[in-house]
Design a protein around this motif. Structure first.
Motif, PDB file in Angstrom:
ATOM      1  N   ALA A 127       0.879  -1.175   0.000  1.00 49.05           N
ATOM      2  CA  ALA A 127       0.000   0.000   0.000  1.00 49.05           C
ATOM      3  C   ALA A 127       0.910   1.215   0.000  1.00 49.05           C
ATOM      4  N   THR A 128       1.012   1.863  -1.157  1.00 51.36           N
ATOM      5  CA  THR A 128       2.095   2.824  -1.358  1.00 51.36           C
ATOM      6  C   THR A 128       1.769   4.231  -0.855  1.00 51.36           C
ATOM      7  N   LYS A 129       0.492   4.485  -0.512  1.00 46.84           N
ATOM      8  CA  LYS A 129       0.089   5.817  -0.019  1.00 46.84           C
ATOM      9  C   LYS A 129       0.875   6.915  -0.740  1.00 46.84           C
ATOM     10  N   PRO A 182       5.839 -11.840  -7.124  1.00 47.33           N
ATOM     11  CA  PRO A 182       6.162 -10.459  -6.758  1.00 47.33           C
ATOM     12  C   PRO A 182       4.960  -9.699  -6.189  1.00 47.33           C
ATOM     13  N   VAL A 183       5.265  -8.649  -5.462  1.00 45.13           N
ATOM     14  CA  VAL A 183       4.217  -7.856  -4.820  1.00 45.13           C
ATOM     15  C   VAL A 183       3.281  -7.207  -5.836  1.00 45.13           C
ATOM     16  N   LEU A 184       2.062  -7.000  -5.391  1.00 41.87           N
ATOM     17  CA  LEU A 184       1.112  -6.140  -6.087  1.00 41.87           C
ATOM     18  C   LEU A 184       1.247  -4.746  -5.483  1.00 41.87           C
ATOM     19  N   LEU A 185       0.778  -3.734  -6.199  1.00 44.56           N
ATOM     20  CA  LEU A 185       0.767  -2.382  -5.641  1.00 44.56           C
ATOM     21  C   LEU A 185      -0.670  -1.943  -5.400  1.00 44.56           C
ATOM     22  N   GLY A 186      -0.897  -1.306  -4.260  1.00 46.14           N
ATOM     23  CA  GLY A 186      -2.220  -0.760  -3.954  1.00 46.14           C
ATOM     24  C   GLY A 186      -2.134   0.747  -3.834  1.00 46.14           C
ATOM     25  N   GLU A 187      -2.960   1.455  -4.587  1.00 41.78           N
ATOM     26  CA  GLU A 187      -2.970   2.920  -4.571  1.00 41.78           C
ATOM     27  C   GLU A 187      -4.304   3.418  -4.036  1.00 41.78           C
ATOM     28  N   PHE A 232       7.262   0.842   4.408  1.00 40.65           N
ATOM     29  CA  PHE A 232       7.731   2.189   4.070  1.00 40.65           C
ATOM     30  C   PHE A 232       8.032   3.039   5.303  1.00 40.65           C
ATOM     31  N   GLY A 233       7.764   2.511   6.487  1.00 41.44           N
ATOM     32  CA  GLY A 233       7.907   3.326   7.684  1.00 41.44           C
ATOM     33  C   GLY A 233       6.617   4.082   7.941  1.00 41.44           C
TER      34      GLY A 233
END
Ligand code: PLP
Length: 246
Positions: A37-39, A64-69, A240-241
Motif C-alpha cells: 500500500a504505497t500511499k 512479486p508484490v502487487l501495488l495498492g494505490e 515504508f515506515g
C-alpha cells in the motif's frame, strides 16, 4: 543503512511474517499474496521496493508484490513512472465517477466497489471499450462509520449483482479490519468477510465462482487476516515506515 536498504530489510521482515502466519494457519507457503500500500510514496521509493522484492522472489520462488494505490491520480503517476517494471496496480481507495476513465488507464483491479451505481458506471465504460476489469466488493465488517464499504448483510446481494454485469469480473472481497486492540473483534470481522465470500461462491450465481479473493489484513493485523483466510494482505507502514503527514 540507505533508505533503499532499509526498505529491502523491512520488506523481508514482512515476507517472513506472512510465511510464518501461513505456516501457523496450516496454509501452503506462498498462498497469500503481498500488496504494497504505497500511499504518498514517490515512484522512486516504490521502484526501490519493487526491485528489492523482485530479487527476493527470484530466490524464494514467491510471486512479486502487487501495488495498492489509494488515489487515482497517484495510481496514474505510479503506472507511468514504473511502466518499465509492469507492476500490477489495484485501487484500494474510493473511486469517484468523474475519475473512472483515469482509473481504467492505470489500474488492473478496483477493490473498492461498494455501490451498484459505481459498478454500473464501470461496467458501462468497460463493456463499450471491450475491456474486462477485475473488481472486488468492499465490505465494512466493523461497522465503523468512518469506513467505506457495504454492510456485511448486504454484501452477497451486491456482489451477486456486480458479478452479473458485463465488462466486470468479480474476483473477491476487500475489507479494512476493525480499529481495535481486541483481537477477537478483528478476527470476527475477517471471518465475516470469509463467510460472505463462501456464501457467494456457493450460490451458483452467474460470475460468482471466480470471486475467491479475500483482500484483508494490514501492517498491524496481517497475521489475524491470514488465519481467517486472507489471499491478499495490504501492507504500507511496515515496509515504508510510518506515514508522512498527509
Ligand atoms: C494505508 C492502507 C493500507 C496499509 O496500511 P498500513 O497500516 O500502513 O499497513 C491497507 N489498505 C488500505 C485501504 C489503506 O488505505
Amino acid at each position: 543503512m540507505s533508505e533503499d536498504a532499509a526498505i529491502a530489510a523491512r520488506l523481508s521482515t514482512v515476507r517472513a511474517r506472512v510465511a510464518r502466519a501461513e505456516q501457523t494457519a496450516g496454509r501452503p507457503p506462498g498462498e497469500v499474496r503481498l500488496m504494497l500500500a504505497t500511499k504518498t510514496q514517490s515512484a522512486a521509493v516504490i521502484r526501490a521496493a519493487l526491485l528489492a522484492d523482485t530479487v527476493a522472489c527470484v530466490a524464494s520462488g514467491l510471486v512479486p508484490v502487487l501495488l495498492g494505490e489509494n488515489r487515482v491520480q497517484e495510481a496514474v503517476t505510479t503506472a507511468t513512472g514504473l511502466a518499465d517494471l509492469h507492476p500490477q496496480i489495484h485501487l484500494i481507495g474510493p473511486l469517484q465517477s468523474n475519475k473512472i476513465n483515469h482509473a481504467l488507464r492505470a489500474v488492473d483491479c478496483v477493490q473498492t466497489v461498494a455501490t451498484l451505481d459505481l459498478a454500473g458506471r464501470l461496467s458501462l465504460r468497460c463493456a463499450t471499450t471491450d475491456r474486462v476489469l477485475d473488481v472486488m466488493v468492499q465490505v465494512n465488517v466493523s461497522g465503523e462509520p468512518t469506513k467505506s464499504g457495504v454492510p456485511p448483510e448486504a454484501a452477497v446481494d451486491l456482489a451477486t449483482q456486480v458479478a452479473a454485469l458485463p465488462g466486470l469480473q468479480l474476483v473477491g472481497f476487500m475489507t479494512i479490519g476493525a480499529n481495535t486492540r481486541d483481537t477477537g473483534l478483528v478476527l470476527a470481522g475477517f471471518s465475516r468477510l470469509r463467510e460472505v465470500r463462501d456464501e457467494l461462491v456457493a450460490s451458483d450465481a452467474p460470475g460468482a465462482a471466480t470471486a475467491r479473493e479475500l483482500s484483508m489484513g494490514m501492517s498491524g493485523d496481517l497475521e489475524d487476516a491470514i488465519a481467517e483466510g486472507a489471499t491478499i494482505v495490504r501492507v504500507g507502514s511496515a515496509v515504508f515506515g510510518s506515514r508522512p503527514p498527509a
